[in-house]
Design an enzyme around this catalytic site. Structure first.
Site, PDB file in Angstrom:
ATOM      1  CE  LYS A  78      -4.219   1.485   2.747  1.00 45.27           C
ATOM      2  NZ  LYS A  78      -4.455   1.867   3.894  1.00 45.27           N
ATOM      3  CB  SER A 153      -7.788   3.181   2.385  1.00 37.38           C
ATOM      4  OG  SER A 153      -6.906   2.883   3.442  1.00 37.38           O
ATOM      5  CB  SER A 177      -8.098   0.175   5.214  1.00 39.10           C
ATOM      6  OG  SER A 177      -8.971   1.550   5.534  1.00 39.10           O
TER       7      SER A 177
HETATM    8  N1  GLN Z   1     -13.401   3.346   5.517  1.00 38.56           N
HETATM    9  C1  GLN Z   1     -12.872   4.232   7.289  1.00 38.56           C
HETATM   10  C2  GLN Z   1     -12.819   5.470   6.479  1.00 38.56           C
HETATM   11  O1  GLN Z   1     -12.779   6.382   6.363  1.00 38.56           O
HETATM   12  C3  GLN Z   1     -11.373   3.560   7.349  1.00 38.56           C
HETATM   13  C4  GLN Z   1     -10.251   3.815   6.953  1.00 38.56           C
HETATM   14  C5  GLN Z   1      -9.113   2.789   7.156  1.00 38.56           C
HETATM   15  O2  GLN Z   1      -9.191   1.740   7.793  1.00 38.56           O
HETATM   16  N2  GLN Z   1      -8.059   3.904   6.876  1.00 38.56           N
HETATM   17  O3  GLN Z   1     -11.591   5.943   8.142  1.00 38.56           O
END
Ligand code: GLN
Length: 485
Positions: A78, A153, A177
């Site tokens: 990532k 994400s 994420s």
């Molecule tokens: N969808 C969540 C957010 O928008 C989680 C994001 C994540 O785990 N990085 O914050």
């Protein structure tokens, strides 16, 4: 069979038996990236030359004798894990040209073990999002059905593993994420316990929630990668001095005597019928494998979205203050004063979702509001942790859906951030409580989209989750599946 189709454990055997070289395996993945990434769009950058050099180095090591488990295995990362000499964008214009002078600890660990890094993959900007659509450089498609989101994400990580462009990937999970894109793309994603894996060199989003973990094509591979990345690191003061088990050992233990908790609050209104059906089948599979099931309650679940978005945004507003155009990345060139330069750099460098979080977070932390928002959210966070601790008095792990629905069409929630925030309801409590959580493929929707099963356990009990996931994988036979692309 093409070698990119191998799981990590299968590739390990083939490499050790000299039936395959890491150069062949790496070339096969690079060829796969060339042929499918125009459809999948997971990679922001492919480091072909370095990857082949790493593969050759791995082959030399293998020729000399016993090597580490991940030696010669190709990974994607990532794009928020710092990689020395390789651009690390965080999916953002503001870091478009940021080339870190050092490797994140997990990257260092992979390299020390001889793993191969194929490149950096797409993510929501600064990991804020659930679809990877806020990535400025490329937006991954769901390999099972392009046109649908890959999740986020860590959408590039999940899509690259599902599309067999790499054998495994590292992602990060602040509120789901790793688990959510793993679920939407039909791969295994594990968010370890907070403190289990060093975050040194992970670009911070919300420091009390962020955790790094593996996305892989089956459960055995998840355990193998956990062996390779876990452990205390003096450069991350939140990493914990804790014995690291061999995570693969527990896999073959049966489910006999294991108590699986079913949290009633996770099966309420808004849960898609097909998702519920897949989870019910998984519960039955665990019973068939010898587990007992008990109903448990996590009564503060309804507050977790509000608590998470206050805490995560507050921490983000503080962490992202460092991007002011002075030291890192993008700087506006037209401003005439220092204050203008800050304003223009941040206004033009960050996307809308990141700015929204910074605004929410700054508000929640500001004088006069701190007690009402941040402090209150922190208190409710403790109640959420207490819920889990109470539940674990009567069960060893908790089973649930990962997301209320399967993947949705790209653009579906573009104008409705709240709808996306609400879709995180089943994953964010694990981050608030610091406990481990895992997503393993459970089935498919009638549209052919994957549906994952979430397993959550007490702190540092990843082995229990891996064992249960392994049993589910045996039952569903969904390990290492690849869509037609
Ligand atoms: N969808 C969540 C957010 O928008 C989680 C994001 C994540 O785990 N990085 O914050």
């Amino acid at each position: 069979m093409n070698s990119y189709e191998l799981t990590i454990s299968q590739a390990r055997t083939a490499l050790d038996n000299k039936e395959l070289s890491s150069r062949e395996l790496t070339s096969s993945c690079l060829e796969r990236i060339r042929s499918v990434d125009d459809t999948v769009h997971s990679f922001i950058s492919v480091t072909e030359k370095e990857a082949l050099q790493q593969a050759d180095a791995a082959d030399r090591e293998i020729a000399q004798g016993t090597v580490a488990q991940l030696c010669g295995i190709p990974f994607s990362l990532k794009d928020l894990l710092c990689t020395r000499g390789v651009t690390t964008t965080c999916g953002s214009k503001i870091l478009e040209n940021f080339v870190p002078p050092y490797d994140a600890t997990v990257v260092e660990k992979l390299k020390e073990q001889g793993a191969v890094i194929l490149g950096k993959v797409a993510m929501d900007e600064f990991a804020m999002g659930s679809t990877s659509e806020t990535c400025v450089f490329t937006i991954p498609e769901n390999p099972w059905n392009p046109g649908f989101v890959a999740g986020g994400s860590s959408g590039g990580s999940a899509a690259s593993v599902a599309a067999m462009e790499c054998l495994g990937s590292l992602g990060s999970d602040t509120g789901g994420s790793i688990r959510q894109p793993a679920s939407l793309c039909g791969v295994v994603g594990l968010k370890p316990t907070y403190g289990r894996v060093s975050r040194y060199g992970l670009v911070a989003f919300a420091s009390s929630l962020d955790q790094i973990g593996p996305l892989t094509r089956d459960v055995t591979d998840s355990a193998m990668v956990m062996n390779g990345i876990s452990g205390y690191d003096k450069r991350d003061s939140t990493s914990v001095k804790q014995d690291i088990p061999d995570f693969t050992n527990a896999l073959s233990e049966g489910m006999k005597g294991l108590r699986v908790g079913i949290p009633r609050e996770y099966f309420g209104a808004g849960l898609d019928g097909e998702v519920a059906g897949v989870v019910e089948r998984a519960i039955q599979l665990l019973r068939d494998a010898g587990a007992e099931t008990v109903e448990v309650s996590l009564p503060h679940t309804e507050y977790c979205v509000a608590v998470y978005y206050l805490i995560a945004s507050a921490e983000a507003s503080s962490n992202l203050a460092r991007y002011d155009g002075v030291v890192y990345g993008y700087r506006d060139q037209n401003a005439e004063s220092l204050i203008d330069m800050y304003r223009e750099t941040r206004s033009n460098g960050f996307g809308d979702e990141v700015k929204r979080r910074i605004l929410i977070g700054t508000y929640a932390l500001s004088s006069g509001y701190y007690d009402a928002y941040y402090k209150k959210a922190s208190q409710v966070r403790t109640l959420i942790l207490n819920d889990f601790q109470k539940a674990y008095e009567s069960c060893d792990l908790i089973i649930s859906p990962v997301t209320p629905t399967p993947a949705w069409r790209r653009g579906a929630h573009a104008d409705d951030p709240l709808a996306l925030y609400l879709s995180d309801i089943l994953t964010i409590s694990a981050n608030l409580a610091g406990i481990p959580g895992l997503s393993v493929p459970g089935g498919f929707s009638s549209d052919g989209l994957p549906i994952g099963i979430q397993l959550q356990g007490p702190h540092f009990q990843e082995e229990v989750l891996l064992k249960a996931a392994y049993n589910l994988e045996l039952g569903t036979e969904l390990g290492n599946r690849c869509p037609e692309i």
